[in-house]
Design a protein around this motif. Structure first.
Motif, PDB file in Angstrom:
ATOM      1  N   LEU A  76      -2.930  13.104  -9.434  1.00  0.00           N
ATOM      2  CA  LEU A  76      -3.558  13.594 -10.658  1.00  0.00           C
ATOM      3  C   LEU A  76      -5.076  13.458 -10.585  1.00  0.00           C
ATOM      4  N   LEU A  77      -5.550  12.340 -10.052  1.00  0.00           N
ATOM      5  CA  LEU A  77      -6.993  12.146  -9.914  1.00  0.00           C
ATOM      6  C   LEU A  77      -7.593  13.179  -8.958  1.00  0.00           C
ATOM      7  N   ALA A  78      -6.832  13.542  -7.923  1.00  0.00           N
ATOM      8  CA  ALA A  78      -7.324  14.487  -6.918  1.00  0.00           C
ATOM      9  C   ALA A  78      -7.133  15.936  -7.333  1.00  0.00           C
ATOM     10  N   GLY A  79      -6.404  16.172  -8.420  1.00  0.00           N
ATOM     11  CA  GLY A  79      -6.049  17.522  -8.829  1.00  0.00           C
ATOM     12  C   GLY A  79      -7.240  18.402  -9.165  1.00  0.00           C
ATOM     13  N   ASP A  80      -7.060  19.683  -8.962  1.00  0.00           N
ATOM     14  CA  ASP A  80      -8.116  20.659  -9.235  1.00  0.00           C
ATOM     15  C   ASP A  80      -7.992  21.135 -10.682  1.00  0.00           C
TER      16      ASP A  80
ATOM     17  N   ASP B 264       0.820  -1.209   0.000  1.00  0.00           N
ATOM     18  CA  ASP B 264       0.000   0.000   0.000  1.00  0.00           C
ATOM     19  C   ASP B 264       0.852   1.255   0.000  1.00  0.00           C
ATOM     20  N   ALA B 265       0.360   2.277  -0.702  1.00  0.00           N
ATOM     21  CA  ALA B 265       0.868   3.629  -0.525  1.00  0.00           C
ATOM     22  C   ALA B 265       0.026   4.265   0.573  1.00  0.00           C
ATOM     23  N   GLU B 266       0.667   5.009   1.472  1.00  0.00           N
ATOM     24  CA  GLU B 266      -0.034   5.623   2.599  1.00  0.00           C
ATOM     25  C   GLU B 266       0.185   7.129   2.539  1.00  0.00           C
ATOM     26  N   PHE B 267      -0.905   7.881   2.554  1.00  0.00           N
ATOM     27  CA  PHE B 267      -0.788   9.307   2.248  1.00  0.00           C
ATOM     28  C   PHE B 267      -2.016  10.065   2.730  1.00  0.00           C
ATOM     29  N   THR B 268      -1.924  11.377   2.653  1.00  0.00           N
ATOM     30  CA  THR B 268      -3.069  12.250   2.862  1.00  0.00           C
ATOM     31  C   THR B 268      -3.047  13.321   1.779  1.00  0.00           C
ATOM     32  N   ILE B 269      -4.180  13.945   1.550  1.00  0.00           N
ATOM     33  CA  ILE B 269      -4.307  14.980   0.525  1.00  0.00           C
ATOM     34  C   ILE B 269      -4.671  16.298   1.196  1.00  0.00           C
ATOM     35  N   LYS B 270      -3.946  17.349   0.848  1.00  0.00           N
ATOM     36  CA  LYS B 270      -4.268  18.689   1.332  1.00  0.00           C
ATOM     37  C   LYS B 270      -4.030  19.675   0.199  1.00  0.00           C
TER      38      LYS B 270
END
Length: 248
Positions: free
Chosen positions: A130-134, A88-94
């Protein structure tokens, strides 16, 4: 961001500068040598570290996955996501940017994973960012096709996140659904309309076809009229290459 307290059992694995069992002064006895070897092995064990990282965050880690072919990446949630072969990759998005959770708690992942594993995890993290990008949908598609030019690469990554092919999918920033082809291609609504239009406008006689040619589009067979054109393709028909079969 939540202040994190590193448990003593793991702090000794992360910061060895003041740990006499790991960096003893003077003569090293057998017990301390064994402790040192065991600690190094534990640091290199990605499964041990992965479980420990989850324990730092209240509620553990949330698996990032499509639900009914919709991927909703929320800011501030601590995620894990399946990679190709490295767990797994483990991360958060801000602010639409990804941060590794190991980085948050001060662990250098290069001491845990091989270069090949780091590349695999990094590619997965870049894909998710990229999927989370605005971005508007056309730019997001352009970026995905630029950085992941092999459709099979996109297909596997989306399926690892739980997306189903041959259906419409949606993810952050999509103001419309995209069609996820079995070969890994993603198509916007406009692209699907343009493909359908190209089959309606084309004179197939000019390409060596005749009235007896077999033309199958999205599971339905069509015949050419006296002008060499196909008529009657419904608007909802999926006219992508993998769903079209032309036999002269």
């Amino acid at each position: 961001m939540t202040n994190l307290t590193i448990p003593s059992f793991l702090r000794s694995l992360i910061d060895t500068s003041n740990n006499k069992n790991i960096r003893p002064k003077g003569k090293i006895n057998n017990i301390n040598t064994n402790n040192h070897i065991q600690t190094k092995n534990m640091i290199k064990n990605k499964n041990f570290i992965g479980r420990s990282v989850a324990s730092f965050f209240k509620g553990g880690l949330t698996e990032l996955k499509f639900e009914n072919n919709v991927l909703n990446i929320k800011e501030g949630v601590n995620y894990k996501a399946k990679t190709f072969f490295s767990g797994d990759a483990e991360f958060t998005i801000k602010d639409h940017k990804l941060t590794k959770l190991m980085q948050v708690i001060g662990i250098d992942d290069s001491e845990i994973f091989s270069n090949q594993e780091l590349d695999d995890i990094g590619r997965t993290e870049q894909f998710i960012e990229l999927l989370a990008g605005d971005y508007p949908i056309d730019k997001k598609l352009m970026l995905l096709r630029t950085f992941y030019p092999q459709p099979l690469d996109i297909k596997i990554r989306l399926e690892r996140l739980g997306a189903e092919c041959n259906k419409e999918i949606s993810f952050n920033g999509c103001n419309e659904n995209l069609y996820f082809d079995q070969n890994g291609w993603l198509y916007s609504k406009e692209e699907l309309r343009n493909l359908r239009g190209s089959y309606l406008e084309r004179n197939f006689f000019e390409y060596g076809y005749d009235e007896n040619s077999q033309i199958i589009i999205d599971g339905k067979e069509y015949k050419l009229d006296e002008t060499g054109h196909i008529s009657g393709i419904p608007e909802e028909a999926i006219c992508i290459p993998s769903r079209v079969k032309l036999i002269k």
